[in-house]
Write a protein that holds these residues in place. Structure first.
Motif, PDB file in Angstrom:
ATOM      1  N   MET A  13      44.397  36.709  44.999  1.00  0.00           N
ATOM      2  CA  MET A  13      43.108  37.266  45.425  1.00  0.00           C
ATOM      3  C   MET A  13      42.577  38.152  44.294  1.00  0.00           C
ATOM      4  O   MET A  13      43.349  38.833  43.610  1.00  0.00           O
ATOM      5  N   ILE A  14      41.262  38.137  44.077  1.00  0.00           N
ATOM      6  CA  ILE A  14      40.633  38.944  43.032  1.00  0.00           C
ATOM      7  C   ILE A  14      39.696  39.964  43.671  1.00  0.00           C
ATOM      8  O   ILE A  14      38.897  39.621  44.550  1.00  0.00           O
ATOM      9  N   ALA A  15      39.787  41.219  43.225  1.00  0.00           N
ATOM     10  CA  ALA A  15      38.856  42.262  43.658  1.00  0.00           C
ATOM     11  C   ALA A  15      38.223  42.877  42.417  1.00  0.00           C
ATOM     12  O   ALA A  15      38.896  43.553  41.638  1.00  0.00           O
ATOM     13  N   ASP A  16      36.930  42.622  42.227  1.00  0.00           N
ATOM     14  CA  ASP A  16      36.201  43.124  41.060  1.00  0.00           C
ATOM     15  C   ASP A  16      34.725  43.173  41.427  1.00  0.00           C
ATOM     16  O   ASP A  16      34.214  42.252  42.064  1.00  0.00           O
ATOM     17  N   ASP A  17      34.036  44.239  41.013  1.00  0.00           N
ATOM     18  CA  ASP A  17      32.636  44.381  41.420  1.00  0.00           C
ATOM     19  C   ASP A  17      31.658  43.617  40.529  1.00  0.00           C
ATOM     20  O   ASP A  17      30.465  43.581  40.815  1.00  0.00           O
ATOM     21  N   HIS A  18      32.127  42.993  39.457  1.00  0.00           N
ATOM     22  CA  HIS A  18      31.243  42.232  38.569  1.00  0.00           C
ATOM     23  C   HIS A  18      31.394  40.730  38.828  1.00  0.00           C
ATOM     24  O   HIS A  18      32.440  40.146  38.500  1.00  0.00           O
ATOM     25  N   PRO A  19      30.379  40.078  39.397  1.00  0.00           N
ATOM     26  CA  PRO A  19      30.479  38.651  39.709  1.00  0.00           C
ATOM     27  C   PRO A  19      30.877  37.776  38.528  1.00  0.00           C
ATOM     28  O   PRO A  19      31.734  36.900  38.689  1.00  0.00           O
ATOM     29  N   PRO A  20      30.310  37.982  37.330  1.00  0.00           N
ATOM     30  CA  PRO A  20      30.727  37.132  36.210  1.00  0.00           C
ATOM     31  C   PRO A  20      32.223  37.278  35.891  1.00  0.00           C
ATOM     32  O   PRO A  20      32.883  36.295  35.544  1.00  0.00           O
ATOM     33  N   MET A  21      32.745  38.508  36.007  1.00  0.00           N
ATOM     34  CA  MET A  21      34.165  38.718  35.754  1.00  0.00           C
ATOM     35  C   MET A  21      35.010  38.008  36.811  1.00  0.00           C
ATOM     36  O   MET A  21      36.020  37.371  36.499  1.00  0.00           O
ATOM     37  N   ARG A  22      34.582  38.098  38.089  1.00  0.00           N
ATOM     38  CA  ARG A  22      35.319  37.407  39.146  1.00  0.00           C
ATOM     39  C   ARG A  22      35.325  35.897  38.901  1.00  0.00           C
ATOM     40  O   ARG A  22      36.372  35.251  39.017  1.00  0.00           O
ATOM     41  N   GLU A  46      36.070  46.094  50.885  1.00  0.00           N
ATOM     42  CA  GLU A  46      36.119  44.657  51.164  1.00  0.00           C
ATOM     43  C   GLU A  46      37.491  44.098  50.821  1.00  0.00           C
ATOM     44  O   GLU A  46      38.001  43.214  51.517  1.00  0.00           O
ATOM     45  N   ALA A  47      38.116  44.633  49.758  1.00  0.00           N
ATOM     46  CA  ALA A  47      39.438  44.161  49.355  1.00  0.00           C
ATOM     47  C   ALA A  47      40.458  44.366  50.478  1.00  0.00           C
ATOM     48  O   ALA A  47      41.298  43.497  50.739  1.00  0.00           O
ATOM     49  N   ILE A  48      40.372  45.505  51.162  1.00  0.00           N
ATOM     50  CA  ILE A  48      41.295  45.794  52.272  1.00  0.00           C
ATOM     51  C   ILE A  48      41.088  44.786  53.404  1.00  0.00           C
ATOM     52  O   ILE A  48      42.050  44.221  53.937  1.00  0.00           O
ATOM     53  N   GLU A  49      39.827  44.551  53.751  1.00  0.00           N
ATOM     54  CA  GLU A  49      39.517  43.624  54.842  1.00  0.00           C
ATOM     55  C   GLU A  49      39.959  42.197  54.507  1.00  0.00           C
ATOM     56  O   GLU A  49      40.565  41.509  55.339  1.00  0.00           O
ATOM     57  N   VAL A  50      39.647  41.776  53.273  1.00  0.00           N
ATOM     58  CA  VAL A  50      39.994  40.407  52.876  1.00  0.00           C
ATOM     59  C   VAL A  50      41.507  40.236  52.805  1.00  0.00           C
ATOM     60  O   VAL A  50      42.045  39.208  53.211  1.00  0.00           O
ATOM     61  N   GLY A  69      37.364  52.904  45.115  1.00  0.00           N
ATOM     62  CA  GLY A  69      37.913  52.310  43.907  1.00  0.00           C
ATOM     63  C   GLY A  69      39.224  51.578  44.150  1.00  0.00           C
ATOM     64  O   GLY A  69      39.756  51.550  45.260  1.00  0.00           O
ATOM     65  N   GLY A  70      39.757  51.010  43.080  1.00  0.00           N
ATOM     66  CA  GLY A  70      40.964  50.218  43.195  1.00  0.00           C
ATOM     67  C   GLY A  70      42.183  51.008  43.628  1.00  0.00           C
ATOM     68  O   GLY A  70      42.979  50.523  44.446  1.00  0.00           O
ATOM     69  N   ALA A  71      42.356  52.216  43.083  1.00  0.00           N
ATOM     70  CA  ALA A  71      43.546  53.006  43.431  1.00  0.00           C
ATOM     71  C   ALA A  71      43.582  53.315  44.923  1.00  0.00           C
ATOM     72  O   ALA A  71      44.627  53.190  45.571  1.00  0.00           O
ATOM     73  N   GLU A  72      42.448  53.703  45.478  1.00  0.00           N
ATOM     74  CA  GLU A  72      42.371  54.015  46.905  1.00  0.00           C
ATOM     75  C   GLU A  72      42.618  52.760  47.750  1.00  0.00           C
ATOM     76  O   GLU A  72      43.296  52.806  48.788  1.00  0.00           O
ATOM     77  N   ALA A  73      42.076  51.630  47.273  1.00  0.00           N
ATOM     78  CA  ALA A  73      42.277  50.373  48.006  1.00  0.00           C
ATOM     79  C   ALA A  73      43.751  49.956  47.997  1.00  0.00           C
ATOM     80  O   ALA A  73      44.273  49.484  49.006  1.00  0.00           O
TER      81      ALA A  73
END
Length: 214
Positions: A13-22, A46-50, A69-73
């Motif tokens: 699974m990928i979690a990143d806020d930039h669509p091109p990077m994803r 969204e990462a937690i839910e997914v 952010g990522g650390a909190e997620a």
């Protein structure tokens, strides 16, 4: 002749806020044998839910995203799923970020500009239960360990310093005295191993203690 043992497909699974990077990461991971992208998320919440929905084998998590952010997620995901395996993938190799990611429960920390072979190998190692850190990242983490910890108040002083605030302005914004500001700065110079305000500002940015875009 005995049958060949099936190689498990690693569900990523990928979690990143930039669509091109994803999209780029999805194409790269999907091109690797034995790996497939099963889900994506654009921020920490969204990462937690997914994650709850798909239960991936490994998560590639950006550390800095809007909102959560990522650390909190990572903390939230591992609270619900202690077995979760997360690889932080970031643009930055700041030692403060690396420390924060690993403290939150990430299994590894890699950079987005690493060769895809190295990214894929890290995913495989984490999937197999190894906490693998690239040499450059491990070096940064060692630098963090050698430096005395910065307190939250000292971080606030550094953030104001980087913005060009005077001692009087820092004191006013933090509701502390000028003498307390001077005391914090003296301690910070020692912890960062610098001689003056300018060097302190540069060091705080270089180590990722203060981010310019915040």
């Amino acid at each position: 002749m005995s049958e060949m043992k099936d190689i498990p497909t690693i569900r990523v699974m990928i979690a990143d806020d930039h669509p091109p990077m994803r999209m780029g990461l999805m194409a790269l991971i999907n091109s690797q044998p034995g790996m497939t992208i099963i889900a994506e998320a654009a921020d920490g919440e969204e990462a937690i839910e997914v994650y709850d929905d798909v239960l991936p084998d490994v998560v590639l998590m950006d550390l800095r995203m809007p909102g959560m952010g990522g650390a909190e997620a990572i903390l939230a995901i591992r609270k619900r799923h202690p077995e979760a395996k997360v690889v932080v993938i970031s643009t930055y190799d700041w030692d403060e970020d690396i420390h924060r990611a690993l403290q939150s429960g990430a299994s590894s920390y890699i950079l987005k500009d690493m060769p895809i072979e190295d990214i894929a190998e890290t995913v495989r190692m984490v999937f197999e239960g190894d906490n693998a850190l690239p040499a450059s990242v491990a070096k940064r983490l060692a630098e963090h360990s050698e430096r005395e910890q910065i307190t939250e108040r000292e971080r606030e002083v550094l953030e104001a310093l980087v913005k060009g605030r005077s001692n009087k302005e820092i004191a006013s914004s933090l509701s502390i005295s000028d003498e307390t500001v001077k005391s914090h700065l003296k301690t910070l110079f020692q912890k960062l191993r610098v001689r003056d305000r300018t060097e302190a500002a540069i060091a705080s940015i270089r180590h990722g203690i203060v981010h310019l875009d915040e």
